[in-house]
Design a protein around this motif. Structure first.
Motif, PDB file in Angstrom:
ATOM      1  N   SER A 106      37.202  35.172   3.482  1.00 18.47           N
ATOM      2  CA  SER A 106      36.791  33.769   3.353  1.00 18.47           C
ATOM      3  C   SER A 106      35.470  33.482   4.056  1.00 18.47           C
ATOM      4  CB  SER A 106      37.864  32.853   3.946  1.00 18.47           C
ATOM      5  OG  SER A 106      39.079  33.028   3.283  1.00 18.47           O
ATOM      6  N   GLY A 107      35.040  34.396   4.905  1.00 16.52           N
ATOM      7  CA  GLY A 107      33.849  34.158   5.712  1.00 16.52           C
ATOM      8  C   GLY A 107      32.619  33.811   4.914  1.00 16.52           C
ATOM      9  N   ALA A 108      32.351  34.559   3.854  1.00 19.21           N
ATOM     10  CA  ALA A 108      31.156  34.297   3.041  1.00 19.21           C
ATOM     11  C   ALA A 108      31.226  32.904   2.418  1.00 19.21           C
ATOM     12  CB  ALA A 108      31.006  35.364   1.961  1.00 19.21           C
ATOM     13  N   GLU A 109      32.412  32.506   1.967  1.00 20.60           N
ATOM     14  CA  GLU A 109      32.575  31.186   1.351  1.00 20.60           C
ATOM     15  C   GLU A 109      32.453  30.058   2.374  1.00 20.60           C
ATOM     16  OE1 GLU A 109      35.862  30.835  -1.473  1.00 20.60           O
ATOM     17  OE2 GLU A 109      35.994  33.029  -1.412  1.00 20.60           O
ATOM     18  N   MET A 110      32.687  30.367   3.654  1.00 18.20           N
ATOM     19  CA  MET A 110      32.632  29.336   4.696  1.00 18.20           C
ATOM     20  C   MET A 110      31.230  29.131   5.276  1.00 18.20           C
ATOM     21  SD  MET A 110      36.248  29.790   6.704  1.00 18.20           S
ATOM     22  CE  MET A 110      35.814  28.558   7.904  1.00 18.20           C
ATOM     23  N   ILE A 111      30.276  29.943   4.868  1.00 20.28           N
ATOM     24  CA  ILE A 111      28.920  29.818   5.410  1.00 20.28           C
ATOM     25  C   ILE A 111      28.351  28.406   5.228  1.00 20.28           C
ATOM     26  CG2 ILE A 111      26.525  30.625   5.155  1.00 20.28           C
ATOM     27  CD1 ILE A 111      27.679  33.473   4.861  1.00 20.28           C
ATOM     28  N   PRO A 112      28.509  27.762   4.062  1.00 22.39           N
ATOM     29  CA  PRO A 112      27.974  26.397   3.946  1.00 22.39           C
ATOM     30  C   PRO A 112      28.566  25.418   4.975  1.00 22.39           C
ATOM     31  CG  PRO A 112      28.496  27.254   1.777  1.00 22.39           C
ATOM     32  CD  PRO A 112      29.037  28.237   2.786  1.00 22.39           C
ATOM     33  N   LEU A 113      29.817  25.618   5.332  1.00 23.07           N
ATOM     34  CA  LEU A 113      30.463  24.775   6.338  1.00 23.07           C
ATOM     35  C   LEU A 113      29.863  25.033   7.714  1.00 23.07           C
ATOM     36  CD1 LEU A 113      34.183  23.994   6.599  1.00 23.07           C
ATOM     37  CD2 LEU A 113      33.075  24.936   8.594  1.00 23.07           C
ATOM     38  N   LEU A 114      29.502  26.275   7.991  1.00 20.89           N
ATOM     39  CA  LEU A 114      29.003  26.662   9.303  1.00 20.89           C
ATOM     40  C   LEU A 114      27.501  26.442   9.477  1.00 20.89           C
ATOM     41  CD1 LEU A 114      30.964  30.025   9.585  1.00 20.89           C
ATOM     42  CD2 LEU A 114      31.526  27.870  10.715  1.00 20.89           C
ATOM     43  N   ASN A 115      26.763  26.437   8.388  1.00 21.88           N
ATOM     44  CA  ASN A 115      25.306  26.413   8.466  1.00 21.88           C
ATOM     45  C   ASN A 115      24.715  25.177   9.135  1.00 21.88           C
ATOM     46  OD1 ASN A 115      24.435  28.901   7.604  1.00 21.88           O
ATOM     47  ND2 ASN A 115      24.241  28.297   5.463  1.00 21.88           N
ATOM     48  N   GLY A 116      25.434  24.078   9.165  1.00 24.54           N
ATOM     49  CA  GLY A 116      24.888  22.859   9.771  1.00 24.54           C
ATOM     50  C   GLY A 116      24.961  22.837  11.288  1.00 24.54           C
ATOM     51  N   GLY A 117      25.729  23.735  11.863  1.00 21.57           N
ATOM     52  CA  GLY A 117      25.891  23.756  13.307  1.00 21.57           C
ATOM     53  C   GLY A 117      26.884  22.716  13.790  1.00 21.57           C
ATOM     54  N   SER A 118      27.070  22.691  15.093  1.00 23.67           N
ATOM     55  CA  SER A 118      28.078  21.799  15.678  1.00 23.67           C
ATOM     56  C   SER A 118      27.714  20.326  15.515  1.00 23.67           C
ATOM     57  CB  SER A 118      28.302  22.130  17.154  1.00 23.67           C
ATOM     58  OG  SER A 118      27.113  21.936  17.894  1.00 23.67           O
ATOM     59  N   ALA A 119      26.424  20.009  15.485  1.00 21.74           N
ATOM     60  CA  ALA A 119      26.021  18.604  15.320  1.00 21.74           C
ATOM     61  C   ALA A 119      26.474  18.079  13.958  1.00 21.74           C
ATOM     62  CB  ALA A 119      24.516  18.464  15.473  1.00 21.74           C
ATOM     63  N   ALA A 120      26.264  18.873  12.911  1.00 20.49           N
ATOM     64  CA  ALA A 120      26.693  18.463  11.575  1.00 20.49           C
ATOM     65  C   ALA A 120      28.213  18.391  11.489  1.00 20.49           C
ATOM     66  CB  ALA A 120      26.140  19.418  10.526  1.00 20.49           C
ATOM     67  N   LEU A 121      28.897  19.373  12.099  1.00 18.09           N
ATOM     68  CA  LEU A 121      30.360  19.338  12.104  1.00 18.09           C
ATOM     69  C   LEU A 121      30.864  18.074  12.792  1.00 18.09           C
ATOM     70  CD1 LEU A 121      31.459  23.010  12.940  1.00 18.09           C
ATOM     71  CD2 LEU A 121      31.755  21.795  10.793  1.00 18.09           C
ATOM     72  N   SER A 122      30.290  17.759  13.946  1.00 14.94           N
ATOM     73  CA  SER A 122      30.712  16.564  14.690  1.00 14.94           C
ATOM     74  C   SER A 122      30.468  15.299  13.883  1.00 14.94           C
ATOM     75  CB  SER A 122      29.959  16.469  16.019  1.00 14.94           C
ATOM     76  OG  SER A 122      30.347  17.515  16.863  1.00 14.94           O
ATOM     77  N   GLN A 123      29.318  15.228  13.215  1.00 12.81           N
ATOM     78  CA  GLN A 123      28.999  14.050  12.414  1.00 12.81           C
ATOM     79  C   GLN A 123      29.991  13.885  11.261  1.00 12.81           C
ATOM     80  OE1 GLN A 123      25.506  14.310  10.034  1.00 12.81           O
ATOM     81  NE2 GLN A 123      25.732  12.239   9.241  1.00 12.81           N
ATOM     82  N   MET A 124      30.268  14.981  10.552  1.00 13.05           N
ATOM     83  CA  MET A 124      31.194  14.895   9.422  1.00 13.05           C
ATOM     84  C   MET A 124      32.623  14.628   9.895  1.00 13.05           C
ATOM     85  SD  MET A 124      29.763  17.653   6.650  1.00 13.05           S
ATOM     86  CE  MET A 124      29.230  18.960   7.752  1.00 13.05           C
ATOM     87  N   MET A 125      33.002  15.166  11.061  1.00  8.95           N
ATOM     88  CA  MET A 125      34.335  14.893  11.594  1.00  8.95           C
ATOM     89  C   MET A 125      34.455  13.420  11.999  1.00  8.95           C
ATOM     90  SD  MET A 125      35.123  18.281  13.823  1.00  8.95           S
ATOM     91  CE  MET A 125      36.072  19.593  13.134  1.00  8.95           C
ATOM     92  N   ALA A 126      33.373  12.856  12.534  1.00 10.54           N
ATOM     93  CA  ALA A 126      33.371  11.428  12.866  1.00 10.54           C
ATOM     94  C   ALA A 126      33.479  10.592  11.593  1.00 10.54           C
ATOM     95  CB  ALA A 126      32.109  11.072  13.643  1.00 10.54           C
ATOM     96  N   GLU A 127      32.828  11.044  10.513  1.00 13.40           N
ATOM     97  CA  GLU A 127      32.953  10.357   9.220  1.00 13.40           C
ATOM     98  C   GLU A 127      34.403  10.365   8.765  1.00 13.40           C
ATOM     99  OE1 GLU A 127      30.588  11.840   5.970  1.00 13.40           O
ATOM    100  OE2 GLU A 127      28.722  11.486   7.078  1.00 13.40           O
ATOM    101  N   ALA A 128      35.068  11.503   8.925  1.00 17.50           N
ATOM    102  CA  ALA A 128      36.472  11.600   8.526  1.00 17.50           C
ATOM    103  C   ALA A 128      37.297  10.540   9.244  1.00 17.50           C
ATOM    104  CB  ALA A 128      37.016  12.997   8.830  1.00 17.50           C
ATOM    105  N   ASP A 129      37.009  10.341  10.530  1.00 20.92           N
ATOM    106  CA  ASP A 129      37.705   9.299  11.288  1.00 20.92           C
ATOM    107  C   ASP A 129      37.385   7.920  10.731  1.00 20.92           C
ATOM    108  OD1 ASP A 129      39.181  10.694  13.308  1.00 20.92           O
ATOM    109  OD2 ASP A 129      37.302  11.121  14.328  1.00 20.92           O
ATOM    110  N   SER A 130      36.115   7.651  10.504  1.00 27.28           N
ATOM    111  CA  SER A 130      35.724   6.304  10.069  1.00 27.28           C
ATOM    112  C   SER A 130      36.174   5.992   8.647  1.00 27.28           C
ATOM    113  CB  SER A 130      34.204   6.107  10.208  1.00 27.28           C
ATOM    114  OG  SER A 130      33.507   6.953   9.330  1.00 27.28           O
ATOM    115  N   PHE A 131      36.342   7.022   7.825  1.00 27.21           N
ATOM    116  CA  PHE A 131      36.793   6.803   6.443  1.00 27.21           C
ATOM    117  C   PHE A 131      38.303   6.927   6.286  1.00 27.21           C
ATOM    118  CE2 PHE A 131      32.417   8.430   4.919  1.00 27.21           C
ATOM    119  CZ  PHE A 131      31.871   7.170   5.064  1.00 27.21           C
ATOM    120  N   GLY A 132      39.014   7.029   7.398  1.00 28.79           N
ATOM    121  CA  GLY A 132      40.475   7.081   7.348  1.00 28.79           C
ATOM    122  C   GLY A 132      41.020   8.368   6.753  1.00 28.79           C
TER     123      GLY A 132
END
Length: 173
Positions: A106-132
């Motif tokens: 699965s690693g190769a398929e997960m590269i797009p998820l990882l490429n943004g770094g922790s800042a992008a992950l944190s931002q999208m995770m915060a979106e998940a919270d705000s969008f319920g």
């Protein structure tokens, strides 16, 4: 979601946030779960065999697998740190090979998820919270119970249909 969280050892709240990030990154839930599961196995193996190839891969990236108190870090913490390392790497064969070594097939398929770094992950995770989009433990337990009851009901209806067919078939022949 609740059963998946139990299988891969991530709290349901964090898993639902990661699912949101995965969806936005074009990564399926199954791919995410398989990758995180493999990451957990590799973390354990690397700690048990510090001279292994997988341990060398973690060391090459500068990823610590234990906390200051000696306990093993959570797979989601390591995944976030891994995303910073992948964001700094150029796309190519080395990144793909490293992703597959640490996250399995699965690693190769997960590269797009990882490429943004922790800042992008944190931002999208915060979106998940705000969008319920975040499931609580209670929501997960209720959904799990509902799904289990649907499975039971489906079994009962299937059994009823078989009984009716058994009674009717002799007359229809």
């Amino acid at each position: 979601m609740s059963k998946m969280a139990q299988k891969i050892g991530i709290p349901i709240e964090e898993l639902s946030r990661l699912k949101y990030v995965a969806d936005l990154s074009g990564v399926s839930m199954q791919t995410l779960a398989t990758g995180v599961r493999k990451l957990s196995v590799n973390m354990t193996d690397a700690l048990a065999k510090p001279t292994s190839e997988v341990a060398a891969a973690f060391q090459k990236l500068g990823i610590e697998l234990t906390n200051a108190d000696g306990s093993m870090r959570s797979s989601q913490d390591v995944l976030v740190q891994l995303s910073d390392k992948f964001a700094a790497m150029p796309d190519g064969a080395e990144k793909t090979a490293l992703a597959m070594k640490l996250l399995g097939k699965s690693g190769a398929e997960m590269i797009p998820l990882l490429n943004g770094g922790s800042a992008a992950l944190s931002q999208m995770m915060a979106e998940a919270d705000s969008f319920g989009q975040v499931f609580s433990k209670e929501m997960g337990a209720n959904a799990e119970a509902f799904n289990d009851n649907i499975s039971r009901l489906t079994g009962v209806i299937g059994n009823l249909a078989a009984r009716v067919a058994t009674q009717l078939l002799p007359h229809m022949v």
